[in-house]
Design an enzyme around this catalytic site. Structure first.
Site, PDB file in Angstrom:
ATOM      1  N   ASP A  61       5.072  17.828  -4.114  1.00 50.38           N
ATOM      2  CA  ASP A  61       5.786  18.760  -4.975  1.00 50.38           C
ATOM      3  C   ASP A  61       4.993  19.949  -5.740  1.00 50.38           C
ATOM      4  O   ASP A  61       3.876  19.516  -5.624  1.00 50.38           O
ATOM      5  CB  ASP A  61       6.788  18.161  -5.912  1.00 50.38           C
ATOM      6  N   ASN A 112      13.411   6.758 -14.226  1.00 51.04           N
ATOM      7  CA  ASN A 112      14.692   6.776 -13.583  1.00 51.04           C
ATOM      8  C   ASN A 112      14.630   6.409 -12.088  1.00 51.04           C
ATOM      9  O   ASN A 112      15.720   6.404 -11.557  1.00 51.04           O
ATOM     10  CB  ASN A 112      15.553   7.772 -14.077  1.00 51.04           C
ATOM     11  N   HIS A 120      12.869   7.996  -9.991  1.00 50.33           N
ATOM     12  CA  HIS A 120      12.656   9.313  -9.089  1.00 50.33           C
ATOM     13  C   HIS A 120      11.318   9.315  -8.243  1.00 50.33           C
ATOM     14  O   HIS A 120      10.562   8.620  -8.685  1.00 50.33           O
ATOM     15  CB  HIS A 120      12.864  10.666  -9.829  1.00 50.33           C
ATOM     16  N   GLU A 127      15.737  13.261  -7.997  1.00 52.00           N
ATOM     17  CA  GLU A 127      16.361  12.443  -9.333  1.00 52.00           C
ATOM     18  C   GLU A 127      17.570  11.859  -8.853  1.00 52.00           C
ATOM     19  O   GLU A 127      18.018  11.866  -7.600  1.00 52.00           O
ATOM     20  CB  GLU A 127      16.721  13.706 -10.161  1.00 52.00           C
TER      21      GLU A 127
HETATM   22  C1  F6R Z   1       4.309  13.401  -8.755  1.00 53.38           C
HETATM   23  C2  F6R Z   1       5.743  13.295  -8.698  1.00 53.38           C
HETATM   24  C3  F6R Z   1       6.272  12.201  -9.731  1.00 53.38           C
HETATM   25  C4  F6R Z   1       5.663  11.275 -10.217  1.00 53.38           C
HETATM   26  C5  F6R Z   1       6.373  10.578 -11.254  1.00 53.38           C
HETATM   27  C6  F6R Z   1       5.690   9.328 -11.903  1.00 53.38           C
HETATM   28  O1  F6R Z   1       3.811  14.374  -7.741  1.00 53.38           O
HETATM   29  O2  F6R Z   1       6.287  13.733  -7.663  1.00 53.38           O
HETATM   30  O3  F6R Z   1       7.675  11.882  -9.033  1.00 53.38           O
HETATM   31  O4  F6R Z   1       5.056  10.264  -9.359  1.00 53.38           O
HETATM   32  O5  F6R Z   1       7.098  11.265 -12.128  1.00 53.38           O
HETATM   33  O6  F6R Z   1       4.784  10.026 -12.978  1.00 53.38           O
HETATM   34  P1  F6R Z   1       3.715   9.227 -13.845  1.00 53.38           P
HETATM   35  O7  F6R Z   1       2.620   8.682 -12.807  1.00 53.38           O
HETATM   36  O8  F6R Z   1       3.046  10.352 -14.564  1.00 53.38           O
HETATM   37  O9  F6R Z   1       4.402   8.232 -14.276  1.00 53.38           O
END
Ligand code: F6R
Length: 243
Positions: A67, A136, A138, A143
């Site tokens: 992303d 959550n 995601h 989401e």
């Molecule tokens: C990152 C992404 C997000 C993260 C997720 C967890 O490219 O797409 O989905 O993997 O938000 O983030 P952290 O590792 O910071 O807890």
């Protein structure tokens, strides 16, 4: 699904890096799907260390990131392009033209999503997709409630995400309101998936995602339907599994 229990964050990073490096050694011209966020930082550090020791060669590896924020340039320190260069690409011998992210500066969402979907297909698909998991559930920017049937698409960030990201920007107006992300369908098309999780604050969602019902309300739960998923998590993130 395979679950590897690590002692702590450092151990999780090393175990997950072992899986990525095994992929690179077995198939030097593999396509790695990469993620940003705080969880994979230790994994990337470990890969850089092994590269410096001469144990890893990225010269033929290709990468596609999950992303990118829409509207952020590559030079912006909050862009995922910047993150990937700072944490991995600038420290290993991967040719920059082999690294791919959605282009945050392309204003035409439809065009950019089509380009990125076709790019992934033209590379022959993702051999190993690395994922983190949000509180959550995601994955990428998918989401809760997002359809399981989407390829690369543009999402409107929720108010709570914009609010949480505000601290990284000069003002609330500078926080991106949209992002490009691989959809659940794109992620599920990867041949192998490696998901990393660390910390007690992830324990509840790890339990729900991998042992609860499969539902769009918990996007990561769809991974239960993939036939090659490895979860590497530390004891804290796995602490709710026996309940
Ligand atoms: C990152 C992404 C997000 C993260 C997720 C967890 O490219 O797409 O989905 O993997 O938000 O983030 P952290 O590792 O910071 O807890």
């Amino acid at each position: 699904m395979r679950i590897y229990k690590a002692k702590d964050y450092a151990d999780m990073s090393r175990k997950a890096a072992n899986i990525v490096s095994a992929q690179v050694i077995m198939k030097p011209n593999c396509v790695l799907g990469l993620a940003t966020g705080s969880t994979p930082i230790g994994l990337y550090k470990q890969l850089v260390e092994w590269f410096r020791k001469g144990d890893l060669d990225f010269s033929e590896v290709m990468t596609v990131n999950l992303d990118e924020y829409k509207g952020l340039s590559r030079e912006n320190e909050q862009s995922y392009y910047y993150f990937m260069h700072q944490n991995l690409f600038d420290h290993v011998n991967i040719p920059v033209e082999n690294t791919h992210l959605p282009n945050g500066m392309e204003p035409d969402s439809e065009k950019e999503c089509r380009r990125y979907t076709e790019l992934i297909q033209s590379l022959g698909g993702v051999d190993l997709q690395l994922l983190g998991i949000g509180h959550n559930g995601h994955i990428g920017f998918n989401e809760p409630g997002e359809s399981f049937d989407k390829q690369v698409h543009c999402v409107n960030l929720t108010e709570s995400t914009i609010e949480a990201n505000k601290r990284f920007f000069a003002s609330a107006e500078d926080v991106p309101k949209q992002a490009y992300t691989m959809g659940i369908k794109t992620i599920m098309q990867a041949k192998k998936i490696l998901i990393v999780a660390s910390g007690e604050d992830k324990a509840e969602i790890v339990q729900k995602a991998f042992f609860g019902p499969i539902t769009p309300q918990v996007p990561a739960s769809v991974l239960q339907l993939h036939n090659d998923v490895t979860l590497v998590a530390d004891e804290a993130a796995l602490s709710k599994l026996s309940e």
